[in-house]
Write a protein that holds these residues in place. Structure first.
Motif, PDB file in Angstrom:
ATOM      1  N   SER A  21       1.024  -1.167   0.253  1.00 55.51           N
ATOM      2  CA  SER A  21      -0.276  -0.130  -0.059  1.00 55.51           C
ATOM      3  C   SER A  21       0.883   1.554   0.191  1.00 55.51           C
ATOM      4  O   SER A  21       1.520   1.105   0.449  1.00 55.51           O
ATOM      5  CB  SER A  21      -0.875   0.270   1.142  1.00 55.51           C
ATOM      6  N   SER A  22       0.592   2.137  -0.384  1.00 58.95           N
ATOM      7  CA  SER A  22       1.018   3.688  -0.439  1.00 58.95           C
ATOM      8  C   SER A  22       0.520   4.898  -0.875  1.00 58.95           C
ATOM      9  O   SER A  22      -1.141   4.588  -0.420  1.00 58.95           O
ATOM     10  CB  SER A  22       1.872   3.917  -1.821  1.00 58.95           C
ATOM     11  N   ALA A  23       0.220   5.524  -0.132  1.00 62.36           N
ATOM     12  CA  ALA A  23       0.065   7.033   0.502  1.00 62.36           C
ATOM     13  C   ALA A  23       0.559   8.637   0.116  1.00 62.36           C
ATOM     14  O   ALA A  23       2.072   8.365   0.821  1.00 62.36           O
ATOM     15  CB  ALA A  23      -1.180   6.927   1.842  1.00 62.36           C
ATOM     16  N   GLN A  24      -0.268   8.984   0.248  1.00 61.50           N
ATOM     17  CA  GLN A  24       0.564  11.137   0.301  1.00 61.50           C
ATOM     18  C   GLN A  24      -0.209  11.560   1.587  1.00 61.50           C
ATOM     19  O   GLN A  24      -0.788  11.757   1.831  1.00 61.50           O
ATOM     20  CB  GLN A  24       0.185  11.363  -0.897  1.00 61.50           C
ATOM     21  N   HIS A  25       1.110  11.971   2.587  1.00 59.08           N
ATOM     22  CA  HIS A  25       0.377  12.514   3.560  1.00 59.08           C
ATOM     23  C   HIS A  25       0.962  14.066   3.313  1.00 59.08           C
ATOM     24  O   HIS A  25       2.025  14.251   4.130  1.00 59.08           O
ATOM     25  CB  HIS A  25       0.673  11.893   4.648  1.00 59.08           C
ATOM     26  N   ASP A  68      -3.063   3.986   9.093  1.00 56.93           N
ATOM     27  CA  ASP A  68      -3.769   3.227   7.870  1.00 56.93           C
ATOM     28  C   ASP A  68      -3.616   3.301   6.069  1.00 56.93           C
ATOM     29  O   ASP A  68      -3.702   2.073   6.408  1.00 56.93           O
ATOM     30  CB  ASP A  68      -4.442   4.976   7.131  1.00 56.93           C
ATOM     31  N   CYS A  69      -1.820   3.014   6.443  1.00 52.65           N
ATOM     32  CA  CYS A  69      -1.841   2.310   5.037  1.00 52.65           C
ATOM     33  C   CYS A  69      -1.167   1.005   5.676  1.00 52.65           C
ATOM     34  O   CYS A  69      -1.255   0.318   5.208  1.00 52.65           O
ATOM     35  CB  CYS A  69      -0.407   3.941   4.663  1.00 52.65           C
ATOM     36  N   VAL A 113      -4.127  -1.400   5.354  1.00 55.04           N
ATOM     37  CA  VAL A 113      -4.951  -1.528   4.133  1.00 55.04           C
ATOM     38  C   VAL A 113      -4.244  -2.613   3.236  1.00 55.04           C
ATOM     39  O   VAL A 113      -4.282  -3.522   2.577  1.00 55.04           O
ATOM     40  CB  VAL A 113      -4.570   0.147   2.674  1.00 55.04           C
ATOM     41  N   ALA A 114      -2.353  -2.429   3.987  1.00 59.71           N
ATOM     42  CA  ALA A 114      -1.665  -3.456   2.851  1.00 59.71           C
ATOM     43  C   ALA A 114      -1.906  -4.714   3.935  1.00 59.71           C
ATOM     44  O   ALA A 114      -1.500  -5.754   3.162  1.00 59.71           O
ATOM     45  CB  ALA A 114      -0.036  -3.706   3.576  1.00 59.71           C
ATOM     46  N   LEU A 115      -2.467  -4.254   4.986  1.00 61.85           N
ATOM     47  CA  LEU A 115      -2.488  -5.547   5.750  1.00 61.85           C
ATOM     48  C   LEU A 115      -3.873  -6.416   5.171  1.00 61.85           C
ATOM     49  O   LEU A 115      -3.807  -7.520   4.663  1.00 61.85           O
ATOM     50  CB  LEU A 115      -2.570  -5.988   7.739  1.00 61.85           C
TER      51      LEU A 115
END
Length: 298
Positions: A15-19, A140-141, A144-146
């Motif tokens: 999972s990847s995200a931008q904060h 949170d990321c 999602v990966a989990l």
């Protein structure tokens, strides 16, 4: 109650995200393990999240050797330039020592400041609220990966579960075939016992009645595999029940596979018929295939 999914211990999630100006990347993979073993690689400054990450994984997984990578990368932002006082002191001390031995002009300030390690770019520190928001985004990321990891484990578990169910039915069929074998008919057993007792009497004319009775009882016990076949039936029922309920059943199925193997060994050792022994060997081969698949289950 609905069936719980059967899961493998092998899987992968990403999972990847931008904060804000921070890019977050999380990768989780798991392989077979005796228990739940979690190993993490976190970017510098994220050590405080280790316990929360382990808790999240522990709430969702029961077994497996789990590796998690949490990487963050900050995009270019306005930074402050600061002087590394320790590095500067070392350079100035070294310049003074050299000046005592060599008559040379001292380097300019610009030259000193251009040396590696003297000037450092320092990112502005996050406020407590900003740090808490970043940590929340990272967790949170991780979540999602989990979930992605769990989906791959369940997909693999569904495939393995179908194979295991097939092996259990093969064991049930072979055990039923053994139970119906002609050599286990009452008449056949009595005839075989009578022949064996006669052989005992012929080989030792001095065999006492008590000894002859003991030998006959021992032969009868060896000829009777009804108890082993009954236990086969009970183990088959238990395996079917576990597969029907689902969830983390790997350990229990592994125990049952050991029990299956024990009964198959006893059947082979008691068998007095070549074709019945062949059924016992087929049972052992099928049980080995069962246990090989069971080792992969959570």
């Amino acid at each position: 109650m609905s069936q719980q999914p059967i899961s493998s211990m092998t899987g992968f999630g990403r999972s990847s995200a931008q904060h804000g100006n921070v890019s977050i990347l999380v990768e989780i993979k798991s392989v077979n393990g005796r228990g739940l073993d979690i190993r993490g690689r976190l970017s510098p400054g994220l050590d405080s999240l280790d316990a929360d990450i382990r808790r999240l994984i522990g709430e969702k997984l029961a077994r497996g050797s789990v590796s998690i990578l949490v990487n963050i990368r900050r995009e270019a932002v306005d930074t402050d330039l600061v002087v590394n006082d320790r590095a500067l002191d070392r350079v100035l001390t070294l310049i003074d020592k050299i000046s005592e031995r060599v008559d040379a002009r001292k380097p300019s300030i610009e030259t000193i400041l251009s040396l590696k390690g003297i000037m450092e770019a320092q990112e502005p520190e996050l406020s407590p609220d900003e740090e808490a928001a970043l940590h929340s985004a990272i967790l949170d990321c991780v979540g999602v990966a989990l979930l992605a990891l769990i989906e791959t484990r369940r997909a693999e578990g569904e495939r393995i579960g179908a194979v295991i169910a097939q092996r259990v039915e093969e064991i049930a069929f072979l055990a039923d075939t053994a139970r119906a074998h002609p050599s286990l008919a009452r008449g056949a057993i009595l005839t075989r016992l009578r022949d064996q007792v006669t052989a005992l009497m012929d080989t030792d004319k001095g065999l006492s009645a008590e000894r002859l009775h003991q030998e006959a009882m021992l032969l009868a016990t060896r000829a009777d595999i009804a108890e082993e076949l009954d236990r086969f039936s009970a183990h088959v029922t238990a395996a079917r029940d576990l597969l029907g309920k689902g969830g983390p059943i790997g350990r229990k199925l592994d125990f049952l596979s050991q029990e299956f193997n024990r009964e198959a060994n006893t059947l082979c050792s008691k068998s007095n018929d070549v074709s019945l022994t062949a059924i016992g060997l087929d049972l052992k081969a099928t049980i080995d295939q069962l246990r090989e698949q069971v080792q992969n289950l959570e």
